[in-house]
Write a protein that holds these residues in place. Sequence first.
Motif, PDB file in Angstrom:
ATOM      1  N   MET A   1       0.842  -1.205   0.000  1.00  0.00           N
ATOM      2  CA  MET A   1       0.000   0.000   0.000  1.00  0.00           C
ATOM      3  C   MET A   1       0.880   1.259   0.000  1.00  0.00           C
ATOM      4  O   MET A   1       1.970   1.252   0.538  1.00  0.00           O
ATOM      5  CB  MET A   1      -0.903   0.010   1.224  1.00  0.00           C
ATOM      6  N   PRO A   2       0.373   2.356  -0.619  1.00  0.00           N
ATOM      7  CA  PRO A   2       1.126   3.607  -0.587  1.00  0.00           C
ATOM      8  C   PRO A   2       1.249   4.123   0.832  1.00  0.00           C
ATOM      9  O   PRO A   2       0.389   3.916   1.667  1.00  0.00           O
ATOM     10  CB  PRO A   2       0.260   4.545  -1.451  1.00  0.00           C
ATOM     11  N   ASP A   3       2.342   4.854   1.079  1.00  0.00           N
ATOM     12  CA  ASP A   3       2.608   5.366   2.420  1.00  0.00           C
ATOM     13  C   ASP A   3       2.291   6.857   2.456  1.00  0.00           C
ATOM     14  O   ASP A   3       3.101   7.676   2.875  1.00  0.00           O
ATOM     15  CB  ASP A   3       4.064   5.098   2.779  1.00  0.00           C
ATOM     16  N   ASP A   4       1.096   7.216   2.010  1.00  0.00           N
ATOM     17  CA  ASP A   4       0.684   8.611   1.915  1.00  0.00           C
ATOM     18  C   ASP A   4      -0.121   8.986   3.151  1.00  0.00           C
ATOM     19  O   ASP A   4      -1.232   8.497   3.359  1.00  0.00           O
ATOM     20  CB  ASP A   4      -0.160   8.806   0.646  1.00  0.00           C
ATOM     21  N   LYS A   5       0.443   9.864   3.966  1.00  0.00           N
ATOM     22  CA  LYS A   5      -0.194  10.225   5.232  1.00  0.00           C
ATOM     23  C   LYS A   5      -1.385  11.156   5.053  1.00  0.00           C
ATOM     24  O   LYS A   5      -2.064  11.489   6.015  1.00  0.00           O
ATOM     25  CB  LYS A   5       0.837  10.878   6.163  1.00  0.00           C
ATOM     26  N   THR A   6      -1.624  11.603   3.821  1.00  0.00           N
ATOM     27  CA  THR A   6      -2.792  12.437   3.560  1.00  0.00           C
ATOM     28  C   THR A   6      -3.901  11.653   2.877  1.00  0.00           C
ATOM     29  O   THR A   6      -4.942  12.213   2.560  1.00  0.00           O
ATOM     30  CB  THR A   6      -2.417  13.648   2.683  1.00  0.00           C
ATOM     31  N   ARG A   7      -3.670  10.382   2.649  1.00  0.00           N
ATOM     32  CA  ARG A   7      -4.682   9.560   1.980  1.00  0.00           C
ATOM     33  C   ARG A   7      -5.315   8.593   2.996  1.00  0.00           C
ATOM     34  O   ARG A   7      -5.407   7.389   2.789  1.00  0.00           O
ATOM     35  CB  ARG A   7      -4.060   8.799   0.815  1.00  0.00           C
ATOM     36  N   ILE A   8      -5.740   9.169   4.103  1.00  0.00           N
ATOM     37  CA  ILE A   8      -6.403   8.427   5.174  1.00  0.00           C
ATOM     38  C   ILE A   8      -7.912   8.577   5.009  1.00  0.00           C
ATOM     39  O   ILE A   8      -8.405   9.677   4.752  1.00  0.00           O
ATOM     40  CB  ILE A   8      -5.967   8.961   6.556  1.00  0.00           C
ATOM     41  N   ALA A   9      -8.635   7.489   5.141  1.00  0.00           N
ATOM     42  CA  ALA A   9     -10.093   7.520   5.023  1.00  0.00           C
ATOM     43  C   ALA A   9     -10.731   7.059   6.321  1.00  0.00           C
ATOM     44  O   ALA A   9     -10.176   6.232   7.046  1.00  0.00           O
ATOM     45  CB  ALA A   9     -10.560   6.636   3.866  1.00  0.00           C
ATOM     46  N   LEU A  10     -11.897   7.592   6.603  1.00  0.00           N
ATOM     47  CA  LEU A  10     -12.664   7.217   7.784  1.00  0.00           C
ATOM     48  C   LEU A  10     -13.934   6.498   7.380  1.00  0.00           C
ATOM     49  O   LEU A  10     -14.543   6.821   6.351  1.00  0.00           O
ATOM     50  CB  LEU A  10     -13.052   8.460   8.601  1.00  0.00           C
ATOM     51  N   ILE A  11     -14.333   5.530   8.189  1.00  0.00           N
ATOM     52  CA  ILE A  11     -15.668   4.940   8.070  1.00  0.00           C
ATOM     53  C   ILE A  11     -16.495   5.557   9.190  1.00  0.00           C
ATOM     54  O   ILE A  11     -16.197   5.380  10.368  1.00  0.00           O
ATOM     55  CB  ILE A  11     -15.640   3.418   8.215  1.00  0.00           C
ATOM     56  N   GLY A  12     -17.525   6.302   8.815  1.00  0.00           N
ATOM     57  CA  GLY A  12     -18.336   7.016   9.789  1.00  0.00           C
ATOM     58  C   GLY A  12     -17.880   8.460   9.911  1.00  0.00           C
ATOM     59  O   GLY A  12     -16.708   8.784   9.665  1.00  0.00           O
ATOM     60  N   PHE A  13     -18.823   9.343  10.280  1.00  0.00           N
ATOM     61  CA  PHE A  13     -18.488  10.753  10.415  1.00  0.00           C
ATOM     62  C   PHE A  13     -19.229  11.354  11.603  1.00  0.00           C
ATOM     63  O   PHE A  13     -19.830  12.421  11.520  1.00  0.00           O
ATOM     64  CB  PHE A  13     -18.817  11.513   9.119  1.00  0.00           C
ATOM     65  N   GLY A  14     -19.167  10.627  12.741  1.00  0.00           N
ATOM     66  CA  GLY A  14     -19.778  11.088  13.972  1.00  0.00           C
ATOM     67  C   GLY A  14     -18.811  11.926  14.785  1.00  0.00           C
ATOM     68  O   GLY A  14     -17.810  12.438  14.270  1.00  0.00           O
TER      69      GLY A  14
END
Length: 269
Positions: A1-14
């Motif tokens: 996987m790429p090591d991009d610290k700005t390509r983080i995703a979240l599941i949920g937005f509470g």
Amino acid sequence: MPDDKTRIALIGFGAMARSLQASFYKSGNDFAVGAVLVPAEFAPAPNELGGLRLFHDVSELIDWRPSLVVECASHDAVRDFVPALLRNGIDTIIVSVGSLGDKMLLDNLELAANEGRSRLTAVSGAIGGLDVLRSARSAGLRSVAYTGTKSPKAWTGTPAADAVDLASLSQPTVIFKGNAEQAARLYPKNANVTAAVALAGIGFEATGVVLIADPHVTTNRHRVQAEGAFGSFSIELQNAPLPDNPKTSWLAALSIEEAIIRHFRFIDV
């Protein structure tokens, strides 16, 4: 996987997800959330997203190729989305650790991670001392017990509300006594920490749990006691609740941030 610290995703937005996003924004470091996965019926308004990519389907998120996904939604989200992410080689951190009380789901996640050569991390949440439990386990643990104490307000919307009149409590009241499997199943949004303790120690069925509603407390209190060949220990934490969600300790939100930072470190200390 790429090591991009700005390509983080979240599941949920509470509340917890928003707290994490705000914390990264304020810190000014290299970390940033780039996308969120939320089913269409729960999707936030566009003006709440602050430029984040919004996905409704896990396949869309997989195609986006995040470097890391953080689940902070629910037990259902772990079951419905995380296996596919792991199977496609996407490292994932889960907050809803109580979901791992379902052995079938746990086995499925392990299989998916093996197939995708990916890594699944369960955050420690609001509790400390888990490193001691893991170390002591190899020599043999005789007992592990967890006691969680929160204000009555934190137990609203749970089975406790059906058993007692939370609003009129005048003294500490035990609202649950059983094991970690039962606690994680009945109180999934309040008692994830019990699952973290169980995983680090002697398992869900053998870990004793007591949950208390106390009208006099202003913090979320967590106590872990353990005995074994190593000796014994007792640790207690008093955590401020997350401002937007009294069911969750602020330290639990901070533990997610630390887990992300540790994920991208070359040396894990």
